[in-house]
Scaffold this motif. Structure first.
Motif, PDB file in Angstrom:
ATOM      1  N   LYS A 171      -4.194   5.104  -0.469  1.00 45.34           N
ATOM      2  CA  LYS A 171      -2.922   4.488  -0.860  1.00 45.34           C
ATOM      3  C   LYS A 171      -1.883   4.692   0.240  1.00 45.34           C
ATOM      4  O   LYS A 171      -1.721   5.800   0.762  1.00 45.34           O
ATOM      5  N   GLY A 172      -1.200   3.615   0.604  1.00 44.67           N
ATOM      6  CA  GLY A 172      -0.156   3.676   1.619  1.00 44.67           C
ATOM      7  C   GLY A 172      -0.632   3.392   3.031  1.00 44.67           C
ATOM      8  O   GLY A 172       0.189   3.187   3.927  1.00 44.67           O
ATOM      9  N   HIS A 204      -2.560 -11.331  10.352  1.00 48.38           N
ATOM     10  CA  HIS A 204      -2.438 -10.719   9.034  1.00 48.38           C
ATOM     11  C   HIS A 204      -2.251  -9.214   9.166  1.00 48.38           C
ATOM     12  O   HIS A 204      -2.665  -8.601  10.143  1.00 48.38           O
ATOM     13  N   LYS A 205      -1.608  -8.653   8.140  1.00 48.24           N
ATOM     14  CA  LYS A 205      -1.339  -7.223   8.023  1.00 48.24           C
ATOM     15  C   LYS A 205      -1.666  -6.867   6.578  1.00 48.24           C
ATOM     16  O   LYS A 205      -1.589  -7.728   5.694  1.00 48.24           O
ATOM     17  N   ALA A 206      -2.039  -5.619   6.312  1.00 47.89           N
ATOM     18  CA  ALA A 206      -2.358  -5.224   4.939  1.00 47.89           C
ATOM     19  C   ALA A 206      -1.885  -3.802   4.674  1.00 47.89           C
ATOM     20  O   ALA A 206      -1.803  -2.980   5.591  1.00 47.89           O
ATOM     21  N   GLU A 207      -1.573  -3.540   3.405  1.00 50.57           N
ATOM     22  CA  GLU A 207      -1.240  -2.188   2.962  1.00 50.57           C
ATOM     23  C   GLU A 207      -1.991  -1.903   1.674  1.00 50.57           C
ATOM     24  O   GLU A 207      -2.036  -2.747   0.766  1.00 50.57           O
ATOM     25  N   ALA A 208      -2.573  -0.705   1.588  1.00 51.12           N
ATOM     26  CA  ALA A 208      -3.263  -0.290   0.368  1.00 51.12           C
ATOM     27  C   ALA A 208      -2.231   0.099  -0.679  1.00 51.12           C
ATOM     28  O   ALA A 208      -1.454   1.040  -0.475  1.00 51.12           O
ATOM     29  N   GLY A 225      -6.829   8.127   6.560  1.00 48.80           N
ATOM     30  CA  GLY A 225      -6.633   7.164   5.486  1.00 48.80           C
ATOM     31  C   GLY A 225      -7.508   5.935   5.579  1.00 48.80           C
ATOM     32  O   GLY A 225      -7.401   5.038   4.738  1.00 48.80           O
ATOM     33  N   LEU A 226      -8.405   5.868   6.592  1.00 54.01           N
ATOM     34  CA  LEU A 226      -9.264   4.687   6.753  1.00 54.01           C
ATOM     35  C   LEU A 226     -10.657   5.102   7.225  1.00 54.01           C
ATOM     36  O   LEU A 226     -10.810   5.671   8.308  1.00 54.01           O
ATOM     37  N   ASP A 227     -11.646   4.833   6.375  1.00 50.34           N
ATOM     38  CA  ASP A 227     -13.060   5.045   6.712  1.00 50.34           C
ATOM     39  C   ASP A 227     -13.800   3.743   6.480  1.00 50.34           C
ATOM     40  O   ASP A 227     -13.325   2.872   5.734  1.00 50.34           O
TER      41      ASP A 227
END
Length: 124
Positions: A42-43, A92-96, A22-24
């Protein structure tokens, strides 16, 4: 990279690194800054972390939700065409929220990304 040498880059020619499911990302690094294309499904959740690098996050496509601060009580949604400036050492934290392409600029360059020691991302 020599400070007096001009270098041309084309994103599609840059290698795409699969960091986690889920991450490139693709990286371009100068002497004092780093530019990254970050592709998030997403997610995907980027766990809470912090770094001494100043960060600009510019969303080209999609949206990210950020939780800012040690307790994460400041929540900011950043959509296509919007930019978030995160000062150095701010947790910080992030969500797509959807499939997202973001451009991250770091100063100085992220040594942990270059050395592939960014375990907070890779352990997913």
């Amino acid at each position: 990279m020599a400070a007096d040498k001009v270098t041309f880059f084309r994103w599609n020619d840059m290698p795409k690194e699969k960091v986690a499911d889920g991450l490139d990302r693709r990286l371009i690094t100068g002497e004092k800054m780093m530019l990254a294309h970050v592709y998030l499904k997403k997610g995907f959740v980027v766990p809470k972390h912090h770094h001494h690098n100043e960060q600009l996050t510019y969303i080209l496509e999609g949206a990210l939700r950020f939780w800012i601060g040690e307790d994460g009580n400041e929540v900011i949604d950043v959509h296509a065409g919007e930019v978030l400036l995160i000062p150095g050492n701010v947790p910080h934290k992030a969500e797509a929220l959807e499939d997202t392409l973001d451009v991250d600029v770091f100063s100085p360059p992220r040594e942990d990304w270059l050395a592939k020691t960014d375990d907070y991302l890779r352990s997913k």
